[in-house]
Design a protein around this motif. Structure first.
Motif, PDB file in Angstrom:
ATOM      1  N   UNK A 133       0.721  -1.319  -0.064  1.00  0.00           N
ATOM      2  CA  UNK A 133      -0.163  -0.123   0.025  1.00  0.00           C
ATOM      3  C   UNK A 133       1.072   1.280  -0.086  1.00  0.00           C
ATOM      4  N   UNK A 134       2.164   1.109   0.661  1.00  0.00           N
ATOM      5  CA  UNK A 134       3.085   2.368   0.410  1.00  0.00           C
ATOM      6  C   UNK A 134       3.875   2.342  -0.766  1.00  0.00           C
ATOM      7  N   UNK A 135       3.464   1.739  -1.781  1.00  0.00           N
ATOM      8  CA  UNK A 135       4.090   1.851  -3.204  1.00  0.00           C
ATOM      9  C   UNK A 135       4.634   3.222  -3.735  1.00  0.00           C
ATOM     10  N   UNK A 136       5.824   3.341  -4.070  1.00  0.00           N
ATOM     11  CA  UNK A 136       6.455   4.531  -4.421  1.00  0.00           C
ATOM     12  C   UNK A 136       5.632   5.387  -5.669  1.00  0.00           C
ATOM     13  N   UNK A 137       4.941   4.370  -6.572  1.00  0.00           N
ATOM     14  CA  UNK A 137       4.215   5.233  -7.836  1.00  0.00           C
ATOM     15  C   UNK A 137       2.957   5.449  -7.304  1.00  0.00           C
ATOM     16  N   UNK A 138       2.470   6.646  -7.885  1.00  0.00           N
ATOM     17  CA  UNK A 138       1.171   7.336  -7.739  1.00  0.00           C
ATOM     18  C   UNK A 138       0.409   7.088  -8.898  1.00  0.00           C
ATOM     19  N   UNK A 139       0.694   6.016  -9.514  1.00  0.00           N
ATOM     20  CA  UNK A 139      -0.066   5.884 -11.113  1.00  0.00           C
ATOM     21  C   UNK A 139      -1.493   5.954 -11.212  1.00  0.00           C
ATOM     22  N   UNK A 140      -2.233   5.652 -10.265  1.00  0.00           N
ATOM     23  CA  UNK A 140      -3.872   5.844 -10.370  1.00  0.00           C
ATOM     24  C   UNK A 140      -4.143   7.298 -10.105  1.00  0.00           C
ATOM     25  N   UNK A 141      -3.264   8.166  -9.821  1.00  0.00           N
ATOM     26  CA  UNK A 141      -3.708   9.431  -9.506  1.00  0.00           C
ATOM     27  C   UNK A 141      -3.017  10.509 -10.701  1.00  0.00           C
ATOM     28  N   UNK A 142      -2.567   9.706 -11.845  1.00  0.00           N
ATOM     29  CA  UNK A 142      -2.239  10.626 -13.039  1.00  0.00           C
ATOM     30  C   UNK A 142      -3.469  11.435 -13.390  1.00  0.00           C
ATOM     31  N   UNK A 143      -4.712  11.060 -13.369  1.00  0.00           N
ATOM     32  CA  UNK A 143      -5.825  11.993 -13.544  1.00  0.00           C
ATOM     33  C   UNK A 143      -5.736  13.345 -13.018  1.00  0.00           C
ATOM     34  N   UNK A 144      -5.374  13.438 -11.693  1.00  0.00           N
ATOM     35  CA  UNK A 144      -5.118  14.517 -10.918  1.00  0.00           C
ATOM     36  C   UNK A 144      -4.068  15.603 -11.108  1.00  0.00           C
ATOM     37  N   UNK A 145      -2.744  14.952 -11.215  1.00  0.00           N
ATOM     38  CA  UNK A 145      -1.498  15.303 -11.649  1.00  0.00           C
ATOM     39  C   UNK A 145      -0.746  14.419 -12.053  1.00  0.00           C
ATOM     40  N   UNK A 146      -0.185  14.575 -13.633  1.00  0.00           N
ATOM     41  CA  UNK A 146      -0.199  15.699 -14.216  1.00  0.00           C
ATOM     42  C   UNK A 146      -1.149  16.064 -15.184  1.00  0.00           C
ATOM     43  N   UNK A 147      -2.080  15.142 -15.224  1.00  0.00           N
ATOM     44  CA  UNK A 147      -3.409  15.164 -16.096  1.00  0.00           C
ATOM     45  C   UNK A 147      -4.593  16.139 -15.557  1.00  0.00           C
ATOM     46  N   UNK A 148      -5.718  15.960 -16.136  1.00  0.00           N
ATOM     47  CA  UNK A 148      -6.795  17.182 -15.706  1.00  0.00           C
ATOM     48  C   UNK A 148      -8.218  16.376 -15.533  1.00  0.00           C
ATOM     49  N   UNK A 149      -8.199  15.046 -15.683  1.00  0.00           N
ATOM     50  CA  UNK A 149      -9.648  14.492 -15.463  1.00  0.00           C
ATOM     51  C   UNK A 149     -10.126  14.340 -14.282  1.00  0.00           C
ATOM     52  N   UNK A 150      -9.424  14.831 -13.145  1.00  0.00           N
ATOM     53  CA  UNK A 150      -9.773  14.825 -11.764  1.00  0.00           C
ATOM     54  C   UNK A 150      -9.626  16.386 -11.312  1.00  0.00           C
ATOM     55  N   UNK A 151     -10.569  17.090 -11.090  1.00  0.00           N
ATOM     56  CA  UNK A 151     -10.544  18.433 -10.671  1.00  0.00           C
ATOM     57  C   UNK A 151     -11.547  18.663  -9.231  1.00  0.00           C
ATOM     58  N   UNK A 152     -11.009  19.566  -8.483  1.00  0.00           N
ATOM     59  CA  UNK A 152     -12.021  20.028  -7.431  1.00  0.00           C
ATOM     60  C   UNK A 152     -13.358  20.507  -7.919  1.00  0.00           C
TER      61      UNK A 152
END
Length: 863
Positions: A655-674
């Motif tokens: 669970x503490x894996x170094x990659x944040x791959x599933x959060x690509x859409x938040x940054x640097x992507x733009x598909x997850x926004x506040x």
């Protein structure tokens, strides 16, 4: 002027100075010294100071008895152009897909080993300039060594007996030479021996023209073959030539042993080093190259031989500072009204005095070395603190000046290792001392190469991104063959790791990392981002769109029918991360990872937007993409409230894996926004809490940027504190993340992406933008940086942004664009104002987002 100071010509004011000049100037504030400082010679490579011109780099060790300048050239790699295709891959692919469809994920993972290929080639060190002075290391005093970010120079100074010795080093981009000046403050006191050597196969010789010529070659294979050397293909050839100039009435130069130069009794010496290779591009075998690196070096030296050190330095400063001075940052813990009034003028970090251009076409005057008295005084009174000591004490003093320094250090490194016409910044930029560097120092396409270029747009260094676009174009050539043969698709593909030969096939080994055909697609998002910041339609039409369209063609063919009417990717991995399948077995291959889908959405959206701008929206190709985009599965939320990483809610063994791959859409992507996806933002925050804060340097800075996108200043700043932790190079395995004494970021070992990620994340904390929105101070740690000012950041739409704040609150902001009109929604802490920015005007807004002043940006005054 004080003794020892020297006037040199530099650039006139740039666009970044526009707001101050248009506002009538103001009282100047003393510039903050942006220096990485050392109190002793380097003991480890990560204690040395980096310099570079994009192509030619050096690490300056700063020894007293002997000096070492460890050299790099961006084109020195093992290998030759490769065949990145596998005709057996389609059969393996079919088998893997069948196993995935049957839910046999562990078996699919095992079968996917059959899709792997050979590893990338390896970045190689050029060699060393070795200078022996013959003095005792124990006898010196008042030692100083510093890397000055404002001048891109390394300076070394110390006293031996009653003589002060000084060395100055820089790598010139305008003239493509490494320049070193060594001097003494007493006549006839400078004597030394200098020679070149290399870990690569080489031969070195000195001649009576005060030159040392070193010629050599890189291995034709990454692992030297056993047996007959003739089986080894011819690798890249290189040359480095050092030319020596001396001054003083009694100085002499002698040739020693046909390979060394000995200087006796001079007042000063200037060393000029040029380097070149036979590399002619990723598709030309070194054995077929027509380039003569020795002739190229001689021509380079001939062009600068009659120039003085001051002239070379002036051109270097003009070139470098035109880039570096575009952005300034000032942070303070404590709010001071008097200081705030000064800062609100957004002043230059150096004083520029109007003066006519000289015959070299370079104008403006500054005083060099004016801080030396200041530095020496600190040494004498015992208040000097090396940068390593500042890093050590940061947990207690939380010095915002160190944050400023580290922010600018990332910009300095990018300017120094990636320029138009050079190779891309690799895993270590251009700085590498090893024949077998960590991870081959190769560009890794599942985060590291992309992170290298995150600061280029927001931090106003768009030119530095050009090597990336050249590299993508090369990948498209090889990648079209890989796509056609391996996957029987159109378009082009690239995987997880590459090299100077534009390798596009999977890496050798475990599908956990090797099987990731999204590397080229992620890189393509940078093409659209470049347009969205610069609005360069010519770039979009001639370079970006063809590459984006080729990538999208591959993705259209790669997507296949999945359950529920969705399109899926099969096989699919989440970079370097495994899962536990429902049958209890560990696996890494499944279908439709969240990162796959997030990247594909970004690429498809970019192609659709590009086609609209270019008038191509009615084509069948764009209709296909629109249809496919509507059939991609949505981002899902897992049972524990985090973003689901895979298409199914698999158990995560790490669970503490170094990659944040599933959060690509938040940054640097733009598909997850506040604004548009608040539920996904909440899940993204849960994912970050789940991953934890600890991780390698690059992972830490990615988390900083992610928290900034969530407008969580507290957690973003927490990671700033975490990164600023001094790594002991003798025990680096005890650390995760952190900084070395020269401010290189640690995985460990050294990876440069963390430096670039830090700079980009700080920019995200202060300014964020979309096509229509501009967020001011979205993640400002108000208590930690109560007062500050950032000048020259870029927002999408080709808008330049200056922001000042006092007592943790917005004080004023200025915006302008030189050649584009822009409609923006300004956001600050819940207040929204819609504004029209006409090109050629500067707009000043107060803390209520009311425009209080408009000035004309007069043509012809600014570059």
């Amino acid at each position: 002027m004080e003794e020892g100071e020297e006037w040199v010509w530099v650039r006139p004011p740039t666009e970044a100075d526009a707001e101050w000049w248009a506002g009538g100037g103001g009282e100047t504030e003393d510039a903050r010294p942006l220096k990485v400082q050392f109190s002793a010679p380097a003991k480890h490579w990560t204690d040395a100071a980096p310099i570079g011109n994009g192509r030619l780099g050096a690490m300056v060790w700063g020894g007293v008895n002997s000096e070492t300048l460890q050299l790099n050239h961006d084109t020195l790699w093992t290998g030759v152009p490769g065949n990145y295709t596998d005709p057996d891959a389609p059969a393996v692919l079919s088998k893997v897909r069948e196993l995935v469809d049957n839910g046999q994920y562990a078996e699919a993972t095992s079968a996917a080993f059959g899709l792997s290929d050979h590893p990338s080639d390896v970045y190689q060190p050029l060699g060393n300039i070795n200078i022996n002075f013959g003095d005792s290391d124990d006898a010196y005093m008042a030692y100083e060594r510093e890397l000055d970010l404002t001048t891109a120079t390394v300076n070394v100074k110390y006293i031996l007996g009653d003589v002060e010795f000084t060395r100055e080093h820089f790598s010139s981009s305008p003239h493509q030479v490494l320049v070193t000046k060594i001097s003494a403050n007493k006549s006839g006191c400078l004597s030394f021996i200098v020679y070149l050597d290399s870990k690569l196969h080489h031969h070195s010789s000195a001649n009576s023209a005060n030159q040392i010529i070193m010629e050599g070659s890189c291995p034709g294979k990454r692992i030297p073959p056993k047996g007959n050397e003739s089986e080894n293909p011819s690798g890249i050839k290189f040359s480095a030539i050092l030319e020596l100039q001396i001054g003083g009435d009694d100085g002499k130069v002698q040739v020693l042993n046909d390979r060394k130069l000995k200087v006796v009794g001079s007042d000063w010496a200037v060393l000029l080093l040029a380097a070149s290779s036979s590399f002619e591009g990723p598709f030309t075998k070194p054995s077929d190259s027509k380039k003569d690196p020795t002739s190229a070096c001689l021509n380079t030296l001939s062009s600068v031989r009659n120039m003085s050190y001051s002239q070379l330095l002036a051109y270097h400063l003009d070139d470098y500072q035109n880039l570096f001075h575009r952005v300034t940052l000032q942070l303070s813990k404590v709010s001071s009204d008097a200081l705030g009034e000064k800062r609100s003028a957004f002043l230059n970090q150096i004083t520029v005095q109007n003066s006519p251009a000289d015959d070299c076409g370079v104008s403006g005057l500054v005083i060099l070395n004016s801080s030396k008295v200041y530095s020496s005084a600190k040494l004498m009174d015992g208040t000097f603190k090396s940068t390593a000591e500042r890093v050590k004490s940061f947990k207690d003093d939380e010095d915002p000046l160190l944050v400023e320094l580290l922010f600018h250090y990332g910009r300095y490194l990018l300017i120094s290792c990636s320029r138009p016409g050079t190779q891309i910044a690799n895993l270590q930029g251009i700085w590498n001392k090893d024949i077998e560097p960590a991870w081959d120092a190769a560009p890794h396409l599942n985060i590291n190469l992309q992170m290298n270029y995150w600061p280029s747009l927001s931090c106003n260094l768009s030119e530095c991104q050009e090597p990336l676009f050249d590299f993508i174009a090369s990948l498209a050539v090889n990648g079209s063959k890989t796509a056609k043969v391996n996957y029987e698709t159109s378009g082009w593909v690239a995987h997880q790791v590459s090299d100077i030969w534009a390798k596009t096939s999977p890496d050798r080994g475990d599908p956990l990392w090797a099987l990731w055909p999204m590397g080229g697609a992620w890189l393509c998002t940078h093409l659209w981002e470049h347009y969205s910041f610069t609005l360069d339609k010519g770039f979009l039409e001639n370079k970006a769109y063809p590459l984006l369209a080729g990538c999208a063609s591959f993705l259209l063919d790669w997507l296949i029918e999945g359950p529920g009417g969705y399109l899926e990717t099969n096989p699919s991995t989440s970079p370097e991360h495994s899962f536990i399948a429902p049958d209890g077995k560990t696996a890494s291959v499944s279908y439709s990872s969240t990162m796959d889908m997030a990247i594909i959405k970004e690429v498809f959206s970019a192609v659709i937007s590009s086609a609209e701008i270019l008038g191509r929206s009615d084509s069948d190709f764009i209709k296909q993409i629109n249809k496919a985009l509507s059939r991609l599965p949505p981002t899902k939320i897992a049972r524990d409230g985090s973003i689901m990483e895979w298409a199914q809610d698999f158990e995560d063994p790490e669970v503490h894996h170094r990659h944040l791959s599933p959060l690509f859409g938040l940054f640097p992507g733009h598909t997850i926004t506040i604004e548009k996806t608040p539920d996904l933002c909440k899940a993204a925050a849960n994912s970050l809490y789940k991953r934890g804060d600890v991780g390698p340097g690059w992972s830490t800075t990615w988390k900083m940027a992610l928290w900034a996108r969530l407008h969580n200043s507290e957690h973003a700043y927490k990671l700033v504190r975490q990164l600023i932790n001094l790594v002991d190079p003798d025990h680096e395995s005890d650390f995760e993340g952190g900084l070395y004494s020269n401010l290189f970021t640690a995985h460990p070992p050294f990876q440069i992406d963390g430096n670039f990620g830090f700079t980009a994340a700080i920019a995200e904390m202060l300014v964020q933008s979309t096509k229509h929105d501009l967020y001011l101070l979205p993640a400002l740690p108000r208590e930690k940086w109560a007062e500050g000012c950032v000048k020259g950041l870029k927002a999408r739409g080709n808008v330049t942004v200056n922001v000042c704040w006092k007592k943790g609150e917005l004080h004023e902001a200025c915006f302008w664009s030189k050649n584009q009109n822009s409609l923006k929604r300004l956001h600050y802490r819940g207040t929204v104002a819609t504004v029209t920015l006409s090109h050629g005007n500067i707009y000043r807004f107060n803390k209520h987002l009311k425009c209080v002043k408009t000035c004309s940006l007069k043509e012809g005054i600014f570059l």
